[in-house]
Write an enzyme that holds these catalytic residues in place. Structure first.
Site, PDB file in Angstrom:
ATOM      1  N   ASP A   7       0.859  -1.195   0.000  1.00  0.00           N
ATOM      2  CA  ASP A   7       0.000   0.000   0.000  1.00  0.00           C
ATOM      3  C   ASP A   7       0.888   1.236   0.000  1.00  0.00           C
ATOM      4  OD1 ASP A   7      -2.422   1.532   0.120  1.00  0.00           O
ATOM      5  OD2 ASP A   7      -2.077   1.880   2.241  1.00  0.00           O
ATOM      6  N   SER A   8       0.300   2.363  -0.365  1.00  0.00           N
ATOM      7  CA  SER A   8       1.052   3.617  -0.322  1.00  0.00           C
ATOM      8  C   SER A   8       1.458   3.954   1.118  1.00  0.00           C
ATOM      9  CB  SER A   8       0.185   4.749  -0.870  1.00  0.00           C
ATOM     10  OG  SER A   8      -0.986   4.847  -0.083  1.00  0.00           O
ATOM     11  N   CYS A  70      -4.186  -1.472  -2.270  1.00  0.00           N
ATOM     12  CA  CYS A  70      -4.295  -0.029  -2.485  1.00  0.00           C
ATOM     13  C   CYS A  70      -5.188   0.145  -3.708  1.00  0.00           C
ATOM     14  CB  CYS A  70      -2.903   0.538  -2.755  1.00  0.00           C
ATOM     15  SG  CYS A  70      -2.895   2.278  -3.196  1.00  0.00           S
ATOM     16  N   GLU A 162      -3.189   9.050   7.931  1.00  0.00           N
ATOM     17  CA  GLU A 162      -1.737   8.784   8.030  1.00  0.00           C
ATOM     18  C   GLU A 162      -1.113   9.592   9.165  1.00  0.00           C
ATOM     19  OE1 GLU A 162       0.787   6.993   5.956  1.00  0.00           O
ATOM     20  OE2 GLU A 162      -0.949   5.819   5.374  1.00  0.00           O
ATOM     21  N   CYS A 194     -11.089   2.572  -0.597  1.00  0.00           N
ATOM     22  CA  CYS A 194      -9.721   2.939  -0.238  1.00  0.00           C
ATOM     23  C   CYS A 194      -9.401   2.156   1.022  1.00  0.00           C
ATOM     24  CB  CYS A 194      -9.630   4.444   0.034  1.00  0.00           C
ATOM     25  SG  CYS A 194      -8.033   4.936   0.758  1.00  0.00           S
ATOM     26  N   HIS A 196      -7.563   2.668   3.416  1.00  0.00           N
ATOM     27  CA  HIS A 196      -7.481   3.434   4.664  1.00  0.00           C
ATOM     28  C   HIS A 196      -8.863   3.573   5.327  1.00  0.00           C
ATOM     29  CE1 HIS A 196      -3.572   4.713   3.101  1.00  0.00           C
ATOM     30  NE2 HIS A 196      -3.308   5.295   4.248  1.00  0.00           N
TER      31      HIS A 196
HETATM   32  N1  DGL Z   1      -5.015   3.221   0.691  1.00  0.00           N
HETATM   33  C1  DGL Z   1      -4.885   3.553  -0.656  1.00  0.00           C
HETATM   34  C2  DGL Z   1      -6.112   3.221  -1.456  1.00  0.00           C
HETATM   35  O1  DGL Z   1      -6.695   2.185  -1.185  1.00  0.00           O
HETATM   36  C3  DGL Z   1      -4.154   4.761  -1.066  1.00  0.00           C
HETATM   37  C4  DGL Z   1      -4.493   6.047  -0.496  1.00  0.00           C
HETATM   38  C5  DGL Z   1      -3.526   7.138  -0.935  1.00  0.00           C
HETATM   39  O2  DGL Z   1      -2.320   6.898  -0.860  1.00  0.00           O
HETATM   40  O3  DGL Z   1      -4.001   8.182  -1.349  1.00  0.00           O
HETATM   41  O4  DGL Z   1      -6.500   3.927  -2.359  1.00  0.00           O
END
Ligand code: DGL
Length: 270
Positions: A7-8, A70, A162, A194, A196
């Site tokens: 993931d990012s 991600c 984050e 997402c 997150h």
């Molecule tokens: N958690 C990621 C997603 O599912 C990336 C969020 C990001 O880095 O902007 O899109």
């Protein structure tokens, strides 16, 4: 026999947690590209370049199979990677398809023509890059007809998560849900597109109301991965130890990760 999870940043830990519970004997190597997060505000070329670099790092760690936990990378980079970049003996899978299969009540790998499904009004909450890619609508159109999707780009939410600023994150969720409801007053289902966002799932559910079914990915991806590994046992790489890697500051990332998952997580430099 390790599998890579990318993931990012920290959001993919929601997926890692679910896959580790579902497959307790499989070692997982997690890589968070915290140095370059968030991806959701980057353009598609940038997301592609960063995602390829992270995937190579996981291959080097002995993972022949990498899960892009991600949505932004899955939406903006995966198709291009699969078309021209991934070598024959490696695999990279995204997190979109299991979610869409659940929403459209399909079995994994069911490739029959698109058909009408129970839900007709779906709210999608995702990063600006995921919304811009329209990958969700494209994958959905392969499987279902007559589904109206209203997408809400949740600017700022990944940064707040984050940073561990949950008060700001809650305020952002409520204002993004309000904005969505102005466009689609009565969604039947909401997709947290997402990785997150499951950290804010209760707030999404509260803001949307109890009648809206909220879909999040972690458990769906875990079931789908378990099924995939039964069908492709040779895709377990040679890596043997679970690890947490980050391109960011390992101490800071470890502290935030520990706060999110409420158990001690120790990251090391990628
Ligand atoms: N958690 C990621 C997603 O599912 C990336 C969020 C990001 O880095 O902007 O899109």
């Amino acid at each position: 026999m390790a599998v890579g999870v990318f993931d990012s940043g920290l959001g993919g830990l929601t997926v890692l947690d679910a896959v580790s519970k579902r497959l307790p004997d499989v070692p997982f190597v997690y890589l968070g590209d915290n140095k370059h997060a968030p991806y959701g505000v980057r353009d598609a070329d940038d997301v592609y370049t960063l995602t390829c670099a992270a995937t190579e790092r996981l291959w080097d760690a002995g993972c022949d199979l990498v899960i892009l936990a991600c949505n932004t990378a899955s939406a903006a980079a995966l198709r291009r990677m699969q078309e021209s970049w991934i070598p024959r003996e490696k695999r990279v899978l995204g997190v979109f398809v299991p979610l869409i299969e659940a929403l459209t009540e399909r079995q994994w790998g069911d490739n029959s023509p698109p058909r009408e499904v129970a839900v007709q009004h779906v709210a999608l909450f995702a990063t600006p890059a995921t919304v811009r890619s329209r990958a969700f609508q494209r994958e959905l159109a392969f499987r279902a007809i007559g589904v109206d999707v209203e997408a809400q780009a949740c600017g700022g939410l990944v940064d707040a998560i984050e940073e561990g600023d949950m008060i700001l994150a809650e305020a952002l969720v409520r204002s993004h849900v309000d904005a969505l409801k102005r466009k689609m007053p009565t969604p039947q289902a909401a997709i947290l597109g997402c990785t997150h966002y499951p950290l804010m799932q209760e707030i999404f559910q509260d803001a949307l109301g109890p009648e809206v079914a909220v879909y999040s990915q972690a458990n769906l991806v875990a079931e789908s991965l378990a099924d995939y590994l039964v069908r492709h046992p040779n895709m377990m790489g040679q890596g043997e130890a679970s690890m947490f890697l980050t391109t960011g500051d390992a101490k800071r990332v470890s502290d935030h990760a520990t706060q999110f998952l409420r158990r001690r997580i120790q990251f090391e430099a990628a």
